[in-house]
Design an enzyme around this catalytic site. Structure first.
Site, PDB file in Angstrom:
ATOM      1  N   ASP A 157       0.818  -1.214   0.000  1.00 56.97           N
ATOM      2  CA  ASP A 157       0.000   0.000   0.000  1.00 56.97           C
ATOM      3  C   ASP A 157       0.852   1.264   0.000  1.00 56.97           C
ATOM      4  O   ASP A 157       0.445   2.292  -0.545  1.00 56.97           O
ATOM      5  CB  ASP A 157      -1.007   0.005   1.150  1.00 56.97           C
ATOM      6  CG  ASP A 157      -0.401  -0.241   2.513  1.00 56.97           C
ATOM      7  OD1 ASP A 157       0.815  -0.490   2.601  1.00 56.97           O
ATOM      8  OD2 ASP A 157      -1.149  -0.195   3.509  1.00 56.97           O
ATOM      9  N   CYS A 158       2.048   1.210   0.580  1.00 51.15           N
ATOM     10  CA  CYS A 158       2.939   2.376   0.538  1.00 51.15           C
ATOM     11  C   CYS A 158       3.387   2.653  -0.891  1.00 51.15           C
ATOM     12  O   CYS A 158       3.423   3.804  -1.340  1.00 51.15           O
ATOM     13  CB  CYS A 158       4.158   2.149   1.428  1.00 51.15           C
ATOM     14  SG  CYS A 158       3.756   1.925   3.165  1.00 51.15           S
TER      15      CYS A 158
END
Length: 723
Positions: free
Chosen positions: A444-445
Site C-alpha cells: 500500500d505504501c
C-alpha cells in the site's frame, strides 16, 4: 538539567532540542546553549515539543474549502527540510524498553538527556493501578509493567521510589515475572533476569530446513521472522549479559520466591491472565516438546554450529540490506544484541547499530518515546499529497512549493533495483513505509506513493521528477504482489498457509505467523493501478486489467455480512470502509450501481453520532466488532465522510453534518488537536498516526466542496456550501 516532578529525575531544557533531518532520517539532538541561540526552534519543532507555535490566527472560514486551506496553511509548516512530514509513531509499550535493554546489554552509553526524557515518558503513561498497558491507552498488563519496571531501574530510578514500588506491587499481585509472555521472557533472559531454560525452544536449525517446507521461516510474515531470527541466535547460545549489582537486585524484586529456587523450565508456558490473548495450541505444545527433545538428546554439535553460522549470515544480510536500520524497532533491538554477542563489543557492526538507534527515538510533549519503525515518512507524505490534490488546493500559490518538496521526497525515497536476497520480495520501483534505507517494499505504501506521484506530475503538471519508466517499474513490482485470492498483503505475497498460526508462540499478538491479504492494501493497489492505466493505457493492459478485476472481487468477497470491512492497520471498520469504497468507486461501483456499496453506506449511517461525527474505539480491533467511542473523532469522521462521498451517496445531509463537525473542531490557526489513538497492528497493539487528523480532515473538507457538491450540481441537484 531540571527535575522531573513525577520521578524526581533530571529532565532537559526542551528549548535546546533540535530535530535534525538528513536524507529521510530524522532524529532529535540535545544541543548546547550556543547552538540553541544560533538555531532558533522551527515551527515544527515547537509544535512537536508542545510550545506555542506562534502561527497566526487565520480568517474565520466561511466555506469548507476555506477551512481546508486554513488546515493546510498550518500543516505545511510541519513539513521538514527534505519534504517529508515527521511524527510520533509510538504507542506500544514494548518498543522503548527494547531499545533501553539493547543499549544496556551492549554496553552502549545512554546519554543523560535521553535518560531523563525516557523516564518522563514512562511516568506520563502509567495507569492508576501502577502498571502499564500493551499500549498507551490499554489496561495494565504484566508484560508492559515488567518491561517498564526494569527500564526505570536501568535508567537509575530507585527501587523504593513510589512509581517503581507501586509497579512492583502490581507485578507480584499478577503472579510475578514468570508470567511474562514470550517476548518479555526473551528480554529478561538476555538481561540475565530469567533462565533460557524457561523459554520454549527457538532453534536456529529451522533455517537449515529445505525452503520448500511449508513451515520454513522464510514463509513467515517478515515482522515475525526478523524477530525470531536474532532471537534464535540468542536462544541457541544462551546469550546473557554478566550479572552486576543492579541485576542481582532486580532478581530479588521481580519474583515472589528467591530467584535460585525458581523452576524456570516449569514456567515455559506460564502467562499471566491479564496478558494472554493467544493461548498456545495443542500443536504448538507438541511441537515445542519435540524440539526440546531434539535439543536435549538428538542434536549433533555440528548441526548447532552450522545453524549458528547460517543465522549469523542471515542477520548480517538483513543488517546490510537495511543499512543497519532494520525493518522495525523490535527486530532492530534484538539484531543489535545478537550482533554484540556474535561479533563482540568492539565490532564495527555494533557501532553501526548503535548509530541507528537514534532514528527510532522521538521527543514529544510527554518525553522521549520509541517509534514502531524509523518513522512514517513515505506513508504520511504520500497521503499529504493526495489529500491536498483531493481537496482541490494543491496548486494554490501558497501551497505549491510544499507539493514540490513532497514530490522531491518521494523521488528520493523510491526503491531502485532488487536485492541479492532470495527471501526478499522484488521491490524495484516500489516505495517503503518510511525511508529508502528501510529497504522493504510495502504494497500500500508503493501504491499510495505512485498515486501521489501521478496526481502531482500528470494531473497537476508539476515537474516530472520520476520518469515514466520508474513508474512502470513500480507497477511491475506491484503486479508480482497479488495473492492467489486476488488480494494484496503488506510486505510480501502470502508464502505460508494460515494453519501456521497454530504455531504462533507470542501469546499476546494475533495473526503474526504469515502474511494475509488485506482489504486496505488491496484497495490501495487497485485504485493506483486504475489511476496509472488512465495515464498509460497501453502498458501491460491485459495484466493490469486482470489484476484490477481480481482485486475488486477480493474486496467484495471480504465484505462482512453487516456491510462493513474489518481494518487491520487502523481503528478500524471506518478505516477499512473508506479504503474499500474509494477503491470500488474507481472501478465504477457506487451507491447507484452496487448493492455492496449501498450496504456499506447503510452501515456507516447507522453509526453516525448525534453531533454529526463518527467515533470508533480502539477495542473494535481487539473484539473484531464495532465499539463506539464515547466521543466523536475527527479522524473516524473524516474516513466516514470520504467513504460516503466516494460512494456518491445521494443525500448530502449526513455528509455535511460530518464535515461541519470536522470544521467545528478546527482551531483558529488551522490545526486540529490530538484525540484518540488511530493505528493498530496484529489486532491487539495500538500505535499513533498523529498526522491523520490533519490530512484526513483537509481532504474531507475540500473534497466536500470541491468535488462532491460539484458532482451533485452536475447531476441537477444544486447545493450551497456553508460554514
Amino acid at each position: 538539567m531540571e527535575q522531573c516532578q513525577t520521578i524526581n529525575a533530571p529532565t532537559t531544557d526542551l528549548t535546546r532540542w533540535r530535530l535534525d533531518v538528513d536524507g529521510g532520517r530524522h532524529h532529535w539532538r540535545y544541543v548546547g546553549e550556543e547552538e540553541s541561540e544560533r538555531r532558533p526552534l522551527s515551527t515544527a519543532e515547537k509544535y512537536f515539543l508542545g510550545f506555542p507555535t506562534g502561527t497566526p490566527e487565520l480568517p474565520t472560514p466561511t466555506t469548507y474549502l476555506d477551512a481546508a486551506c486554513n488546515g493546510f496553511s498550518f500543516y505545511q509548516r510541519l513539513q521538514l527540510q527534505d519534504g517529508h512530514w515527521g511524527c510520533d509513531f509510538s504507542g506500544p509499550s514494548f518498543l522503548l524498553p527494547g531499545m533501553i535493554f539493547a543499549l544496556y546489554i551492549t554496553e552502549s552509553e545512554i546519554p543523560p538527556e535521553w535518560k531523563g526524557e525516557m523516564m518522563r515518558y514512562i511516568s506520563r503513561h502509567v495507569n492508576e493501578d501502577g502498571g502499564w498497558g500493551m499500549h498507551t491507552e490499554g489496561k495494565s498488563t504484566l508484560f508492559a509493567t515488567v518491561l517498564y519496571y526494569v527500564s526505570l531501574r536501568i535508567l537509575g530510578v530507585d527501587a523504593q521510589h513510589p512509581l517503581v514500588s507501586k509497579a512492583r506491587e502490581l507485578i507480584l499481585s499478577l503472579g510475578d515475572a514468570t508470567g511474562v509472555p514470550q517476548w518479555g521472557k526473551f528480554w529478561l533472559a538476555a538481561l540475565n533476569l530469567f533462565d533460557w531454560e524457561g523459554i520454549n525452544p527457538v532453534p536456529p536449525e529451522l533455517w537449515l530446513l529445505p525452503d520448500w517446507l511449508p513451515f520454513h521461516p522464510w514463509r513467515w510474515w517478515v515482522q515475525c521472522r526478523v524477530v525470531y531470527l536474532p532471537v534464535s541466535y540468542l536462544y541457541a547460545n544462551k546469550s546473557a549479559m554478566p550479572l552486576n549489582p543492579l541485576l542481582k537486585q532486580l532478581r530479588g524484586e521481580l519474583y515472589v520466591q528467591p530467584y535460585a529456587s525458581i523452576d524456570f523450565r516449569a514456567n515455559r508456558n506460564t502467562v499471566a491472565a491479564s496478558d494472554l490473548t493467544h493461548p498456545h495450541s495443542s500443536l504448538l505444545k507438541l511441537f515445542s516438546a519435540g524440539l526440546s527433545w531434539w535439543e536435549t538428546y538428538l542434536r549433533p554439535g555440528w548441526v548447532q554450529k552450522r545453524a549458528n553460522a547460517v543465522v549469523h549470515a542471515l542477520i548480517l544480510r538483513e543488517d546490510e540490506n537495511t543499512s543497519y536500520s532494520c525493518v522495525a524497532a523490535v527486530s532492530k533491538a534484538f539484531h543489535m544484541v545478537a550482533v554484540y554477542f556474535s561479533d563482540g563489543p568492539k565490532s564495527p557492526r555494533v557501532a553501526r547499530h548503535r548509530d541507528r538507534i537514534i532514528d527510532y527515538l522521538w521527543l514529544g510533549t510527554d518525553g522521549l518515546s520509541c517509534c514502531g519503525s524509523n518513522g512514517v515518512q513515505v506513508w504520511d507524505t504520500a497521503f499529504s499529497i493526495q489529500s491536498t490534490v483531493g481537496a482541490g488546493i494543491a496548486l494554490e500559490p501558497a501551497f505549491k512549493s510544499t507539493m514540490d518538496n513532497a514530490l522531491k521526497y518521494l523521488e528520493a525515497s523510491q526503491l531502485r533495483g532488487n536485492l541479492n536476497d532470495p527471501y526478499r520480495q522484488p521491490r524495484n520501483g516500489g516505495w517503503p513505509f518510511s525511508t529508502k534505507d528501510n529497504g522493504y517494499i510495502v504494497s500500500d505504501c508503493a501504491a499510495e506513493s505512485m498515486s501521489a506521484v501521478l496526481l502531482l506530475q500528470e494531473q497537476c503538471g508539476l515537474q516530472k521528477l520520476i520518469s515514466d519508466d520508474r513508474l512502470r517499474d513500480c507497477v511491475d513490482s506491484l503486479l508480482l504482489m497479488q495473492n492467489t485470492n486476488g488480494g494484496f498483503a503488506s510486505y510480501e505475497i502470502c508464502r505460508g498457509p494460515s494453519i501456521l498460526e497454530l504455531l504462533n508462540p507470542a501469546e499476546v499478538f494475533d495473526s503474526i505467523m504469515v502474511e494475509y491479504s488485506y482489504p486496505e492494501c488491496t484497495s490501495a493497489v487497485l485504485k493506483s493501478l486504475v489511476r496509472f492505466r488512465r495515464h498509460f493505457p497501453s502498458y501491460r493492459t491485459p495484466d493490469i486489467q486482470t489484476t484490477i478485476s481480481r482485486a475488486r472481487d477480493f474486496i467484495l468477497c471480504s465484505q462482512l455480512v453487516d456491510g462493513s470491512w474489518y481494518g487491520s492497520w487502523a481503528v478500524c471498520f471506518t478505516y477499512a470502509i473508506w479504503n474499500a469504497l474509494e477503491a470500488l468507486a474507481s472501478v465504477g461501483d457506487t451507491w447507484h450501481t452496487s448493492v455492496s456499496v449501498r450496504r456499506a453506506c447503510k452501515w456507516l449511517l447507522e453509526r453516525q453520532m448525534k453531533d454529526g461525527g463518527w467515533g470508533e474505539h480502539h477495542t473494535s480491533c481487539e473484539r473484531m466488532e464495532y465499539v463506539a467511542h464515547e466521543a466523536s473523532q475527527v479522524v473516524n469522521t473524516g474516513w466516514a465522510v470520504l467513504a460516503l462521498m466516494n460512494a456518491r451517496y445521494p443525500d448530502k445531509t449526513p455528509i455535511e453534518r460530518g464535515v461541519k463537525l470536522i470544521m467545528s473542531r478546527q482551531q483558529p490557526n488551522g490545526e486540529w488537536l490530538q484525540e484518540g489513538i488511530e493505528g493498530v497492528f496484529n489486532r491487539t497493539c495500538m500505535i499513533s498516526y498523529p498526522n491523520y487528523k490533519f490530512y484526513i480532515s483537509i481532504w474531507a473538507l475540500g473534497m466536500y466542496e470541491n468535488s462532491y457538491l460539484s458532482m451533485k450540481e452536475k447531476h441537477g441537484q444544486s447545493s450551497r456550501a456553508g460554514g
